[in-house]
Design a protein around this motif. Structure first.
Motif, short mmCIF file in Angstrom:
data_model
loop_
_atom_site.label_atom_id
_atom_site.label_comp_id
_atom_site.label_asym_id
_atom_site.label_seq_id
_atom_site.Cartn_x
_atom_site.Cartn_y
_atom_site.Cartn_z
N TYR A 199 0.93 -1.17 0.00
CA TYR A 199 -0.03 0.04 0.00
C TYR A 199 0.74 1.08 -0.05
N ASN A 200 0.86 1.87 -0.93
CA ASN A 200 1.72 3.13 -1.12
C ASN A 200 3.10 3.04 -0.87
N ASN A 201 3.78 2.02 -1.51
CA ASN A 201 5.12 1.82 -1.14
C ASN A 201 5.90 1.73 -2.68
N SER A 202 5.53 2.71 -3.48
CA SER A 202 6.32 2.80 -4.82
C SER A 202 7.59 3.17 -4.65
N ASN B 276 -2.04 -5.37 -4.37
CA ASN B 276 -2.03 -3.79 -4.48
C ASN B 276 -3.32 -3.78 -3.70
N SER C 5 -3.53 0.98 -3.57
CA SER C 5 -2.51 2.29 -3.30
C SER C 5 -3.00 3.36 -4.25
N THR C 6 -2.57 4.47 -3.81
CA THR C 6 -3.05 5.79 -4.54
C THR C 6 -1.88 6.41 -5.20
N ASP C 7 -0.63 6.05 -4.77
CA ASP C 7 0.88 6.47 -5.46
C ASP C 7 0.93 6.02 -6.86
N THR D 287 2.22 3.18 -7.52
CA THR D 287 2.13 1.64 -7.79
C THR D 287 1.90 1.04 -8.89
N ASN E 192 -8.29 0.72 -0.30
CA ASN E 192 -7.51 0.32 0.80
C ASN E 192 -8.47 -0.39 1.78
N HIS F 293 3.18 2.99 7.48
CA HIS F 293 1.87 3.45 7.67
C HIS F 293 1.26 2.86 8.92
#
Length: 248
Positions: free
Chosen positions: A13-16, A37, A40-42, A44, A65, A210
């Motif tokens: 989750y948002n670990n790009s 996934n 995720s909002t980044d 990713t 999420n 997070h």
């Protein structure tokens, strides 16, 4: 790993910023990798598109999420549908080393159908003080609820026996679900095997987490209260019956 039926699952989750290096390092050790996934909002989604033609990588995702616990259950269900017997879970934030995967493989060869738990060195460089406290707190209540001791009940680096885990039910879906999984596994007579692993914690300015100290600690406290009640009504009697009649 292929002969033993082991895959690797990476919930993210948002670990790009770290995900690509985690995927690439895992692919050096595993023939099949499942990326979940978790809404995720980044960047990713774009990053994962580069693995679309890689037959060793399967991406499972959804738009909203829902928490790490939910992501793990989705990953487990997918792995079982593909016929895998075991799943190694590794975090996407870069704190784990894929080079430790053989440690889990050796442990499961020695103890089939066990749940293998990676144990971090709590004196590791840059390890947040809050993590150390949370782990000691969690270890204490785990022992109260199961009469078993583990050196690290908060780690996300584990090997799960998929068939055995599929017979359980869980009440949580976020960060605290990993603790719940351990407790229910102990109640159901699954052998718990701790193994030493390496860990990397980046300096404070580079760290992406997070974990929400206030809310997550509250959720863990509520979960421990529920588990203590269930230990008296369900877990304890189940372990006692298994010990008497099935010698577990």
């Amino acid at each position: 790993m292929k002969n033993l039926g082991i895959c690797v699952i990476v919930p993210t989750y948002n670990n790009s910023g770290t995900l690509q290096s985690v995927i690439d390092s895992c692919l050096e050790w595993t023939p099949f990798l499942v990326i979940v996934n978790d809404g995720s909002t980044d960047n990713t989604g774009h990053l994962l598109s580069f693995y679309a033609d890689n037959e060793a990588v399967e991406v499972v995702g959804y738009s909203q999420n829902k928490g790490k616990g939910h992501a793990l259950r989705v990953g487990f269900a997918y792995a079982r549908s593909k016929g895998f017997r075991y799943a190694i879970t590794i975090d996407a934030d870069g704190q784990h080393f894929a080079s430790d995967i053989p440690v889990f493989v050796k442990a499961i060869m020695d103890t089939p159908d066990a749940l293998v738990i990676g144990s971090r060195d709590i004196t590791a460089k840059n390890m947040p003080a809050g993590n150390t406290f949370a782990n000691k707190f969690s270890n204490f209540w785990f022992k109260v609820q199961t009469c078993k001791s583990l050196p690290d009940t908060q780690t996300g680096y584990r090997l799960y026996p998929l068939k055995q885990m599929g017979t359980m039910w869980w009440v949580t879906s976020r960060y605290e679900a990993e603790l719940e999984m351990l407790v229910f596994a102990a109640w159901h007579g699954i052998k718990l095997v701790p193994v030493s692993i390496n860990v990397y914690y980046p300096p404070v300015g580079e760290r992406v987490s997070h974990f929400r100290p206030g809310m997550d600690f509250f959720r863990i406290s509520v979960l421990n209260t529920v588990l203590c009640v269930l230990a008296v009504l369900y877990g304890g009697p189940r372990m006692l019956i298994s010990r008497i009649f099935f010698k577990k």
